[in-house]
Enzyme design. Structure first.
Site, short mmCIF file in Angstrom:
data_model
loop_
_atom_site.label_atom_id
_atom_site.label_comp_id
_atom_site.label_asym_id
_atom_site.label_seq_id
_atom_site.Cartn_x
_atom_site.Cartn_y
_atom_site.Cartn_z
CD GLN A 90 -4.83 -0.93 6.48
OE1 GLN A 90 -5.03 -1.58 5.46
NE2 GLN A 90 -4.41 0.33 6.44
NE ARG A 126 1.22 -6.83 2.78
CZ ARG A 126 1.26 -7.84 1.90
NH1 ARG A 126 1.57 -7.61 0.64
NH2 ARG A 126 1.01 -9.07 2.30
CG ASP A 127 2.49 -4.00 5.97
OD1 ASP A 127 1.66 -3.33 5.34
OD2 ASP A 127 2.37 -5.22 6.17
CD GLU A 179 0.42 -9.72 5.72
OE1 GLU A 179 -0.09 -9.32 4.67
OE2 GLU A 179 -0.23 -10.26 6.63
CD1 TRP A 212 -11.50 -3.91 7.19
CD2 TRP A 212 -12.62 -5.76 7.79
NE1 TRP A 212 -10.59 -4.94 7.29
CE2 TRP A 212 -11.24 -6.09 7.65
CE3 TRP A 212 -13.53 -6.76 8.16
CZ2 TRP A 212 -10.76 -7.36 7.87
CZ3 TRP A 212 -13.03 -8.05 8.37
CH2 TRP A 212 -11.66 -8.33 8.23
CG MET A 213 -10.11 -2.27 13.27
SD MET A 213 -10.46 -2.12 15.05
CE MET A 213 -10.58 -0.35 15.21
CG ASN A 214 -7.19 -4.86 8.12
OD1 ASN A 214 -7.94 -4.12 7.50
ND2 ASN A 214 -6.00 -5.17 7.66
CG ASP A 215 -2.91 -4.72 9.62
OD1 ASP A 215 -3.69 -5.66 9.67
OD2 ASP A 215 -1.95 -4.67 8.82
C1 FRU Z 1 -1.87 -7.33 7.47
C2 FRU Z 1 -2.06 -6.65 6.12
C3 FRU Z 1 -0.89 -5.75 5.78
C4 FRU Z 1 -1.50 -4.78 4.82
C5 FRU Z 1 -2.88 -4.60 5.37
C6 FRU Z 1 -3.96 -4.40 4.33
O1 FRU Z 1 -3.07 -7.74 8.03
O2 FRU Z 1 -2.25 -7.63 5.12
O3 FRU Z 1 0.23 -6.43 5.27
O4 FRU Z 1 -0.82 -3.56 4.74
O5 FRU Z 1 -3.18 -5.78 6.12
O6 FRU Z 1 -5.21 -4.19 4.94
#
Ligand code: FRU
Length: 467
Positions: A42, A146-147, A196, A23-26
Protein backbone atom coordinates in the site's frame (compact mmCIF):
# COMPACT_ATOMS: atom_id res chain seq x y z
CA UNK A 1 21.04 5.03 -0.62
CA UNK A 2 23.44 7.56 0.83
CA UNK A 3 22.05 10.54 -1.10
CA UNK A 4 18.53 9.50 -0.19
CA UNK A 5 19.46 9.21 3.45
CA UNK A 6 21.12 12.63 3.55
CA UNK A 7 17.90 14.18 2.28
CA UNK A 8 15.94 12.63 5.14
CA UNK A 9 15.93 13.95 8.66
CA UNK A 10 15.07 10.45 9.85
CA UNK A 11 17.58 7.65 9.17
CA UNK A 12 16.47 4.75 7.03
CA UNK A 13 16.42 1.23 8.42
CA UNK A 14 18.76 -1.14 6.54
CA UNK A 15 17.12 -4.53 6.95
CA UNK A 16 13.55 -3.31 6.58
CA UNK A 17 11.82 -2.25 3.38
CA UNK A 18 10.69 1.38 3.32
CA UNK A 19 9.01 3.27 0.44
CA UNK A 20 11.23 5.45 -1.83
CA UNK A 21 9.12 8.37 -0.57
CA UNK A 22 5.59 8.86 0.68
CA UNK A 23 3.49 6.48 2.73
CA UNK A 24 3.61 2.66 3.08
CA UNK A 25 1.17 0.35 4.82
CA UNK A 26 0.15 -3.30 4.22
CA UNK A 27 2.20 -5.76 2.21
CA UNK A 28 0.22 -6.85 -0.87
CA UNK A 29 0.43 -9.83 -3.23
CA UNK A 30 3.71 -11.43 -2.12
CA UNK A 31 4.88 -13.89 -4.77
CA UNK A 32 8.19 -15.53 -5.64
CA UNK A 33 9.01 -15.84 -9.34
CA UNK A 34 12.12 -17.92 -10.01
CA UNK A 35 14.57 -16.84 -7.34
CA UNK A 36 13.13 -13.33 -6.95
CA UNK A 37 10.67 -12.35 -4.24
CA UNK A 38 8.17 -9.69 -5.29
CA UNK A 39 6.34 -7.57 -2.80
CA UNK A 40 3.63 -5.05 -3.60
CA UNK A 41 2.48 -2.73 -0.86
CA UNK A 42 0.00 0.00 0.00
CA UNK A 43 1.63 3.22 -1.19
CA UNK A 44 0.73 6.89 -1.24
CA UNK A 45 3.51 8.20 -3.49
CA UNK A 46 2.60 11.85 -2.93
CA UNK A 47 3.03 12.38 0.80
CA UNK A 48 3.95 10.43 3.93
CA UNK A 49 0.35 10.09 5.14
CA UNK A 50 -2.33 7.44 4.49
CA UNK A 51 -4.46 8.16 1.42
CA UNK A 52 -4.47 8.03 -2.42
CA UNK A 53 -3.53 4.36 -2.32
CA UNK A 54 -1.58 2.66 -5.10
CA UNK A 55 0.31 -0.63 -5.18
CA UNK A 56 4.01 0.11 -4.82
CA UNK A 57 6.40 -2.67 -5.84
CA UNK A 58 9.82 -3.88 -4.72
CA UNK A 59 11.72 -7.08 -5.42
CA UNK A 60 14.62 -8.92 -3.86
CA UNK A 61 16.54 -12.16 -4.05
CA UNK A 62 17.36 -12.32 -0.33
CA UNK A 63 14.54 -10.34 1.35
CA UNK A 64 17.14 -7.95 2.82
CA UNK A 65 18.34 -5.94 -0.19
CA UNK A 66 15.45 -4.52 -2.20
CA UNK A 67 15.12 -3.09 -5.69
CA UNK A 68 12.38 -0.51 -6.11
CA UNK A 69 10.23 -1.30 -9.14
CA UNK A 70 7.78 0.99 -11.00
CA UNK A 71 4.42 1.56 -9.29
CA UNK A 72 2.20 -1.42 -10.18
CA UNK A 73 -1.40 -0.19 -9.78
CA UNK A 74 -2.88 3.31 -9.81
CA UNK A 75 -6.28 4.44 -8.50
CA UNK A 76 -8.89 4.76 -11.28
CA UNK A 77 -12.63 5.39 -11.66
CA UNK A 78 -13.32 2.24 -9.61
CA UNK A 79 -11.51 3.68 -6.60
CA UNK A 80 -8.32 3.56 -4.57
CA UNK A 81 -6.24 0.39 -4.71
CA UNK A 82 -6.47 -1.42 -1.38
CA UNK A 83 -4.94 -4.70 -0.22
CA UNK A 84 -5.07 -7.98 -2.15
CA UNK A 85 -3.15 -10.95 -3.48
CA UNK A 86 -1.46 -12.16 -6.67
CA UNK A 87 -1.87 -15.60 -8.24
CA UNK A 88 -0.03 -17.32 -11.04
CA UNK A 89 -2.69 -18.36 -13.57
CA UNK A 90 -0.58 -21.01 -15.30
CA UNK A 91 -3.51 -22.39 -17.32
CA UNK A 92 -4.82 -18.97 -18.30
CA UNK A 93 -8.25 -19.64 -16.72
CA UNK A 94 -9.01 -15.90 -16.53
CA UNK A 95 -8.42 -15.40 -20.25
CA UNK A 96 -5.43 -13.09 -19.84
CA UNK A 97 -3.02 -15.70 -21.25
CA UNK A 98 -1.42 -18.87 -19.91
CA UNK A 99 1.10 -17.98 -17.23
CA UNK A 100 -0.41 -14.56 -16.53
CA UNK A 101 -0.05 -13.12 -13.06
CA UNK A 102 -3.42 -11.94 -11.82
CA UNK A 103 -3.77 -9.43 -9.00
CA UNK A 104 -7.06 -9.58 -7.08
CA UNK A 105 -7.53 -6.51 -4.89
CA UNK A 106 -10.07 -4.23 -3.26
CA UNK A 107 -11.06 -0.91 -4.75
CA UNK A 108 -12.46 1.63 -2.35
CA UNK A 109 -14.70 4.39 -3.66
CA UNK A 110 -16.84 6.74 -1.59
CA UNK A 111 -17.15 4.28 1.30
CA UNK A 112 -17.91 1.29 -0.97
CA UNK A 113 -15.61 -1.69 -1.42
CA UNK A 114 -15.46 -4.08 -4.37
CA UNK A 115 -12.95 -6.54 -5.79
CA UNK A 116 -11.09 -5.97 -9.04
CA UNK A 117 -8.50 -7.72 -11.21
CA UNK A 118 -5.37 -6.66 -13.06
CA UNK A 119 -3.00 -8.86 -15.05
CA UNK A 120 0.65 -8.92 -15.96
CA UNK A 121 2.47 -10.84 -18.66
CA UNK A 122 5.94 -9.46 -17.88
CA UNK A 123 6.62 -11.05 -14.51
CA UNK A 124 4.69 -8.56 -12.40
CA UNK A 125 6.43 -5.41 -13.65
CA UNK A 126 3.56 -3.78 -15.56
CA UNK A 127 -0.12 -4.38 -14.95
CA UNK A 128 -3.31 -3.89 -16.98
CA UNK A 129 -6.57 -3.39 -15.07
CA UNK A 130 -9.32 -5.77 -16.26
CA UNK A 131 -11.78 -3.79 -18.41
CA UNK A 132 -14.89 -5.21 -16.68
CA UNK A 133 -13.87 -4.36 -13.12
CA UNK A 134 -15.16 -4.81 -10.49
CA UNK A 135 -15.66 -8.59 -10.45
CA UNK A 136 -17.33 -8.74 -7.03
CA UNK A 137 -19.38 -6.03 -5.32
CA UNK A 138 -20.34 -5.78 -1.65
CA UNK A 139 -23.91 -6.69 -0.76
CA UNK A 140 -26.01 -3.57 -0.06
CA UNK A 141 -25.23 -2.00 3.31
CA UNK A 142 -21.97 -3.92 3.71
CA UNK A 143 -19.27 -1.41 4.41
CA UNK A 144 -16.16 -3.52 5.15
CA UNK A 145 -15.70 -5.99 2.29
CA UNK A 146 -12.05 -6.24 1.45
CA UNK A 147 -8.57 -7.70 1.21
CA UNK A 148 -9.10 -10.76 -1.03
CA UNK A 149 -6.68 -13.63 -0.61
CA UNK A 150 -7.03 -16.00 -3.56
CA UNK A 151 -5.53 -19.46 -3.87
CA UNK A 152 -5.78 -22.28 -6.34
CA UNK A 153 -8.00 -25.07 -5.02
CA UNK A 154 -8.86 -28.24 -6.95
CA UNK A 155 -9.62 -27.21 -10.52
CA UNK A 156 -10.62 -23.68 -9.53
CA UNK A 157 -9.97 -20.82 -7.16
CA UNK A 158 -10.94 -20.00 -3.58
CA UNK A 159 -11.15 -16.46 -2.21
CA UNK A 160 -11.36 -15.33 1.41
CA UNK A 161 -12.54 -11.80 2.15
CA UNK A 162 -12.63 -9.80 5.39
CA UNK A 163 -16.21 -8.68 6.00
CA UNK A 164 -16.60 -6.85 9.32
CA UNK A 165 -15.91 -9.42 12.04
CA UNK A 166 -16.42 -12.34 9.63
CA UNK A 167 -14.54 -14.06 6.86
CA UNK A 168 -16.50 -14.86 3.68
CA UNK A 169 -15.45 -17.53 1.20
CA UNK A 170 -16.10 -17.46 -2.53
CA UNK A 171 -15.33 -19.90 -5.37
CA UNK A 172 -14.50 -19.30 -9.01
CA UNK A 173 -13.46 -21.19 -12.13
CA UNK A 174 -12.02 -18.19 -13.97
CA UNK A 175 -11.21 -15.48 -11.36
CA UNK A 176 -13.89 -13.28 -12.99
CA UNK A 177 -17.14 -14.82 -11.73
CA UNK A 178 -17.36 -15.47 -7.99
CA UNK A 179 -19.93 -17.57 -6.16
CA UNK A 180 -20.51 -17.22 -2.40
CA UNK A 181 -19.58 -20.45 -0.57
CA UNK A 182 -19.53 -19.94 3.19
CA UNK A 183 -18.80 -17.59 6.06
CA UNK A 184 -17.11 -18.00 9.44
CA UNK A 185 -16.34 -15.96 12.54
CA UNK A 186 -12.80 -16.64 13.69
CA UNK A 187 -11.81 -15.95 17.30
CA UNK A 188 -11.52 -12.19 17.93
CA UNK A 189 -10.96 -10.27 21.18
CA UNK A 190 -14.33 -8.50 20.96
CA UNK A 191 -17.44 -9.18 18.82
CA UNK A 192 -17.17 -5.65 17.42
CA UNK A 193 -13.57 -6.15 16.26
CA UNK A 194 -12.96 -5.71 12.55
CA UNK A 195 -10.98 -8.32 10.66
CA UNK A 196 -8.64 -7.29 7.87
CA UNK A 197 -6.13 -8.94 5.54
CA UNK A 198 -6.82 -12.70 5.78
CA UNK A 199 -4.21 -15.13 4.52
CA UNK A 200 -4.22 -18.89 4.17
CA UNK A 201 -1.05 -20.92 3.85
CA UNK A 202 0.30 -24.42 4.48
CA UNK A 203 2.83 -24.41 7.32
CA UNK A 204 5.11 -27.42 7.91
CA UNK A 205 4.97 -29.22 11.24
CA UNK A 206 8.60 -29.62 12.27
CA UNK A 207 10.00 -33.13 12.15
CA UNK A 208 6.87 -34.76 10.70
CA UNK A 209 7.04 -34.18 6.93
CA UNK A 210 3.45 -32.91 7.10
CA UNK A 211 1.91 -29.46 6.93
CA UNK A 212 -1.20 -27.80 8.27
CA UNK A 213 -3.33 -25.15 6.59
CA UNK A 214 -3.05 -22.05 8.72
CA UNK A 215 -5.37 -19.07 8.62
CA UNK A 216 -3.70 -15.78 9.44
CA UNK A 217 -5.80 -12.64 9.94
CA UNK A 218 -5.43 -9.16 11.35
CA UNK A 219 -7.75 -7.75 13.98
CA UNK A 220 -8.53 -4.10 14.45
CA UNK A 221 -10.19 -3.03 17.70
CA UNK A 222 -13.80 -1.82 17.44
CA UNK A 223 -14.30 1.63 15.92
CA UNK A 224 -14.45 4.32 18.56
CA UNK A 225 -12.75 2.37 21.36
CA UNK A 226 -9.58 3.62 22.97
CA UNK A 227 -6.57 2.90 20.81
CA UNK A 228 -5.10 -0.47 21.56
CA UNK A 229 -2.93 -2.79 19.62
CA UNK A 230 -4.01 -4.07 16.27
CA UNK A 231 -2.71 -7.61 16.09
CA UNK A 232 -2.29 -10.57 13.80
CA UNK A 233 -3.86 -13.91 14.81
CA UNK A 234 -3.53 -17.47 13.52
CA UNK A 235 -5.54 -20.70 13.65
CA UNK A 236 -4.75 -24.14 12.24
CA UNK A 237 -7.39 -25.99 10.21
CA UNK A 238 -8.22 -27.63 6.92
CA UNK A 239 -9.23 -26.23 3.53
CA UNK A 240 -12.57 -27.49 2.20
CA UNK A 241 -14.33 -26.83 -1.10
CA UNK A 242 -16.40 -24.22 0.67
CA UNK A 243 -13.64 -22.59 2.70
CA UNK A 244 -11.84 -23.38 5.92
CA UNK A 245 -12.62 -25.67 8.85
CA UNK A 246 -10.88 -24.16 11.89
CA UNK A 247 -9.37 -26.53 14.46
CA UNK A 248 -9.11 -24.14 17.38
CA UNK A 249 -8.47 -26.94 19.85
CA UNK A 250 -5.22 -27.67 18.01
CA UNK A 251 -3.75 -24.21 18.62
CA UNK A 252 -3.86 -20.62 17.49
CA UNK A 253 -3.53 -17.20 19.07
CA UNK A 254 -1.72 -13.92 18.60
CA UNK A 255 1.22 -14.09 16.20
CA UNK A 256 3.13 -11.15 17.67
CA UNK A 257 2.18 -9.60 21.00
CA UNK A 258 3.89 -6.28 20.20
CA UNK A 259 2.18 -3.12 19.01
CA UNK A 260 3.67 -2.88 15.57
CA UNK A 261 3.08 -5.95 13.42
CA UNK A 262 -0.04 -5.88 11.30
CA UNK A 263 -1.65 -6.96 8.03
CA UNK A 264 0.79 -9.87 7.63
CA UNK A 265 0.82 -11.87 4.40
CA UNK A 266 3.00 -14.79 3.33
CA UNK A 267 5.07 -15.94 0.42
CA UNK A 268 3.69 -19.44 -0.10
CA UNK A 269 6.65 -21.45 -1.32
CA UNK A 270 4.54 -24.51 -2.19
CA UNK A 271 5.68 -26.58 0.78
CA UNK A 272 9.14 -26.89 -0.78
CA UNK A 273 10.31 -24.42 1.84
CA UNK A 274 8.75 -22.83 4.90
CA UNK A 275 6.41 -19.97 4.01
CA UNK A 276 7.72 -16.50 4.81
CA UNK A 277 5.52 -13.87 6.45
CA UNK A 278 5.94 -10.11 6.38
CA UNK A 279 3.82 -7.47 8.15
CA UNK A 280 3.49 -3.70 8.28
CA UNK A 281 5.05 -1.66 11.09
CA UNK A 282 2.99 1.52 11.51
CA UNK A 283 5.43 4.39 12.00
CA UNK A 284 2.65 6.65 13.24
CA UNK A 285 3.02 4.85 16.56
CA UNK A 286 6.75 5.71 16.74
CA UNK A 287 7.81 7.47 19.96
CA UNK A 288 8.79 10.67 18.15
CA UNK A 289 5.50 10.71 16.21
CA UNK A 290 7.33 9.71 13.07
CA UNK A 291 9.67 12.72 13.03
CA UNK A 292 10.14 14.98 10.02
CA UNK A 293 10.74 12.81 7.00
CA UNK A 294 9.83 12.23 3.38
CA UNK A 295 8.63 8.66 4.01
CA UNK A 296 6.56 6.83 6.61
CA UNK A 297 6.03 3.10 7.21
CA UNK A 298 8.23 0.04 7.03
CA UNK A 299 7.77 -3.68 6.55
CA UNK A 300 8.80 -6.05 9.33
CA UNK A 301 11.76 -8.34 9.07
CA UNK A 302 10.50 -11.34 7.02
CA UNK A 303 9.83 -14.44 9.16
CA UNK A 304 10.00 -18.13 8.21
CA UNK A 305 7.03 -19.97 9.66
CA UNK A 306 6.82 -23.48 11.03
CA UNK A 307 4.61 -25.32 13.52
CA UNK A 308 5.84 -27.25 16.51
CA UNK A 309 3.80 -30.09 18.00
CA UNK A 310 3.47 -29.69 21.75
CA UNK A 311 1.22 -32.40 23.22
CA UNK A 312 -2.11 -32.09 21.39
CA UNK A 313 -1.53 -28.49 20.36
CA UNK A 314 0.56 -26.73 17.75
CA UNK A 315 2.73 -23.69 18.45
CA UNK A 316 3.82 -21.24 15.76
CA UNK A 317 7.52 -20.63 15.31
CA UNK A 318 8.81 -17.51 13.49
CA UNK A 319 12.46 -17.25 12.54
CA UNK A 320 13.70 -13.92 11.14
CA UNK A 321 15.42 -13.76 7.77
CA UNK A 322 18.89 -12.28 8.43
CA UNK A 323 22.28 -12.17 6.71
CA UNK A 324 24.54 -15.16 7.45
CA UNK A 325 25.36 -15.09 11.13
CA UNK A 326 28.78 -13.51 11.63
CA UNK A 327 28.84 -11.73 14.99
CA UNK A 328 31.36 -8.98 15.64
CA UNK A 329 31.08 -9.30 19.42
CA UNK A 330 30.78 -12.47 21.51
CA UNK A 331 30.83 -12.37 25.30
CA UNK A 332 30.09 -14.92 27.98
CA UNK A 333 28.05 -13.33 30.76
CA UNK A 334 28.35 -15.18 34.01
CA UNK A 335 25.47 -15.79 36.37
CA UNK A 336 24.55 -12.65 38.26
CA UNK A 337 26.79 -10.32 36.23
CA UNK A 338 26.26 -7.66 33.57
CA UNK A 339 28.13 -6.43 30.49
CA UNK A 340 27.82 -3.21 28.54
CA UNK A 341 28.18 -3.45 24.76
CA UNK A 342 28.73 -0.39 22.53
CA UNK A 343 26.29 -0.17 19.63
CA UNK A 344 28.45 1.06 16.78
CA UNK A 345 25.75 0.85 14.11
CA UNK A 346 22.01 1.49 14.22
CA UNK A 347 21.12 -1.83 12.56
CA UNK A 348 21.97 -4.99 14.42
CA UNK A 349 20.82 -8.40 15.56
CA UNK A 350 21.71 -9.63 19.04
CA UNK A 351 21.44 -13.25 20.09
CA UNK A 352 21.54 -14.84 23.51
CA UNK A 353 22.03 -18.55 23.96
CA UNK A 354 22.23 -20.64 27.09
CA UNK A 355 25.79 -21.33 28.16
CA UNK A 356 24.94 -23.88 30.86
CA UNK A 357 24.51 -27.63 30.65
CA UNK A 358 20.92 -27.50 29.35
CA UNK A 359 20.98 -24.38 27.07
CA UNK A 360 18.20 -22.86 29.13
CA UNK A 361 17.80 -19.08 29.42
CA UNK A 362 16.39 -18.51 32.90
CA UNK A 363 16.42 -14.76 33.39
CA UNK A 364 18.01 -12.02 31.34
CA UNK A 365 17.45 -8.29 31.02
CA UNK A 366 18.70 -6.21 28.10
CA UNK A 367 18.52 -2.45 28.08
CA UNK A 368 19.04 -0.45 24.89
CA UNK A 369 20.12 3.16 25.39
CA UNK A 370 20.04 5.52 22.45
CA UNK A 371 22.86 7.69 23.68
CA UNK A 372 22.94 11.41 24.48
CA UNK A 373 20.36 12.37 21.81
CA UNK A 374 17.53 10.52 23.53
CA UNK A 375 17.15 9.70 27.19
CA UNK A 376 14.45 7.04 26.59
CA UNK A 377 15.62 3.47 26.82
CA UNK A 378 14.03 0.24 25.70
CA UNK A 379 14.16 -2.90 27.76
CA UNK A 380 13.64 -6.57 27.05
CA UNK A 381 13.35 -8.97 29.90
CA UNK A 382 12.99 -12.70 29.66
CA UNK A 383 12.18 -14.29 33.00
CA UNK A 384 11.36 -17.89 33.91
CA UNK A 385 7.70 -17.41 32.91
CA UNK A 386 7.34 -14.32 30.70
CA UNK A 387 8.83 -12.10 28.02
CA UNK A 388 8.38 -8.37 28.59
CA UNK A 389 9.30 -5.56 26.20
CA UNK A 390 8.93 -1.92 27.13
CA UNK A 391 9.83 1.24 25.32
CA UNK A 392 8.62 4.83 25.75
CA UNK A 393 4.89 4.44 26.40
CA UNK A 394 4.69 0.83 25.18
CA UNK A 395 4.76 -2.21 27.42
CA UNK A 396 3.93 -5.71 26.23
CA UNK A 397 4.09 -9.12 27.85
CA UNK A 398 3.83 -12.74 26.74
CA UNK A 399 3.89 -15.95 28.73
CA UNK A 400 6.88 -18.04 27.75
CA UNK A 401 5.96 -20.96 25.58
CA UNK A 402 8.99 -23.04 26.45
CA UNK A 403 11.96 -21.90 28.51
CA UNK A 404 13.99 -24.79 27.09
CA UNK A 405 13.27 -24.03 23.46
CA UNK A 406 16.42 -22.08 22.65
CA UNK A 407 17.74 -18.67 21.80
CA UNK A 408 16.55 -15.11 22.25
CA UNK A 409 17.01 -12.80 19.27
CA UNK A 410 16.64 -9.01 19.08
CA UNK A 411 16.63 -7.08 15.81
CA UNK A 412 16.98 -3.34 16.10
CA UNK A 413 16.92 -1.17 12.97
CA UNK A 414 16.69 2.60 13.36
CA UNK A 415 13.47 2.83 15.28
CA UNK A 416 12.09 -0.71 15.34
CA UNK A 417 12.75 -3.63 17.66
CA UNK A 418 11.61 -7.19 16.97
CA UNK A 419 12.11 -9.74 19.73
CA UNK A 420 12.03 -13.49 19.06
CA UNK A 421 12.12 -15.41 22.35
CA UNK A 422 12.31 -19.19 22.86
CA UNK A 423 13.75 -19.76 19.38
CA UNK A 424 10.91 -17.88 17.71
CA UNK A 425 7.97 -19.26 19.72
CA UNK A 426 7.26 -15.92 21.44
CA UNK A 427 7.48 -12.75 19.33
CA UNK A 428 6.98 -9.06 20.14
CA UNK A 429 7.61 -6.10 17.81
CA UNK A 430 7.57 -2.47 18.87
CA UNK A 431 8.72 0.91 17.61
CA UNK A 432 11.42 2.48 19.73
CA UNK A 433 13.56 5.61 19.86
CA UNK A 434 16.27 5.37 17.20
CA UNK A 435 19.38 3.68 18.54
CA UNK A 436 22.25 5.07 16.46
CA UNK A 437 26.00 4.62 16.63
CA UNK A 438 26.22 6.33 20.02
CA UNK A 439 24.03 3.83 21.83
CA UNK A 440 24.86 1.00 24.15
CA UNK A 441 23.23 -2.15 25.43
CA UNK A 442 23.51 -3.38 29.00
CA UNK A 443 23.00 -7.12 29.32
CA UNK A 444 22.32 -8.51 32.77
CA UNK A 445 22.28 -12.22 33.46
CA UNK A 446 19.89 -12.79 36.38
CA UNK A 447 19.89 -16.57 36.04
CA UNK A 448 21.98 -19.34 37.60
CA UNK A 449 23.96 -20.31 34.47
CA UNK A 450 26.30 -18.42 32.14
CA UNK A 451 24.80 -17.00 28.94
CA UNK A 452 26.46 -16.32 25.60
CA UNK A 453 25.72 -12.94 24.04
CA UNK A 454 26.54 -12.17 20.40
CA UNK A 455 25.85 -9.15 18.23
CA UNK A 456 26.01 -8.71 14.46
CA UNK A 457 25.92 -5.21 12.96
CA UNK A 458 24.67 -4.47 9.45
CA UNK A 459 27.40 -3.91 6.92
CA UNK A 460 27.22 -0.51 5.25
CA UNK A 461 26.05 -1.76 1.89
CA UNK A 462 22.87 -3.35 3.27
CA UNK A 463 19.68 -1.61 2.22
CA UNK A 464 19.10 -1.17 -1.50
CA UNK A 465 19.99 -3.98 -3.88
CA UNK A 466 23.21 -3.21 -5.75
CA UNK A 467 22.63 -2.68 -9.50
C1 FRU B 1 -5.22 -2.77 6.74
C2 FRU B 1 -6.08 -2.02 5.74
C3 FRU B 1 -6.78 -2.98 4.79
C4 FRU B 1 -7.03 -2.11 3.60
C5 FRU B 1 -5.81 -1.25 3.55
C6 FRU B 1 -6.05 0.16 3.07
O1 FRU B 1 -4.20 -1.97 7.27
O2 FRU B 1 -7.01 -1.20 6.42
O3 FRU B 1 -7.94 -3.56 5.33
O4 FRU B 1 -7.20 -2.83 2.41
O5 FRU B 1 -5.30 -1.20 4.88
O6 FRU B 1 -4.84 0.88 3.01
Amino acid sequence: MKAREDADAFPRPRWHLTPPSGWMNDPNGPIRLGSRYHLYYQLNPDEPVWGNLHWGHASSTDLLHWRHEPIALWPDEQGLIFTGSVVHDTEGTAGFGAGALVAVFTQHLAGLERQSLAWSLDGGRTWTPYRDNPVLEAPPGCRDFRDPKVLGHGAGWLMVLAVGSELWWYRSQDLRGWEFADKMTPPVPSPQSIIEVPDLVRVPVEGTGTDVWTLIYSVQPPRGTARHARQVHWIPGAVRDTGFAAMTTRGGGVVDVGTSYYAALTWDLNCAEEPIAIGWMDERTAPDGGGPRSWCGRQSIPRRLSLVQRGDALALRQRPVLPDWSPSVRVVINAGSAESVALTHGTFAARVTGGGADDRIQAIRLQLDSGPANADSTSVSLGPTALEVSSSDVSVRRERVDADAGDLMLISDYGSLEVFADAGLGVASVLTPVVGSTGCMVVENDGPDPLVFEIMFATDDAGDEQP
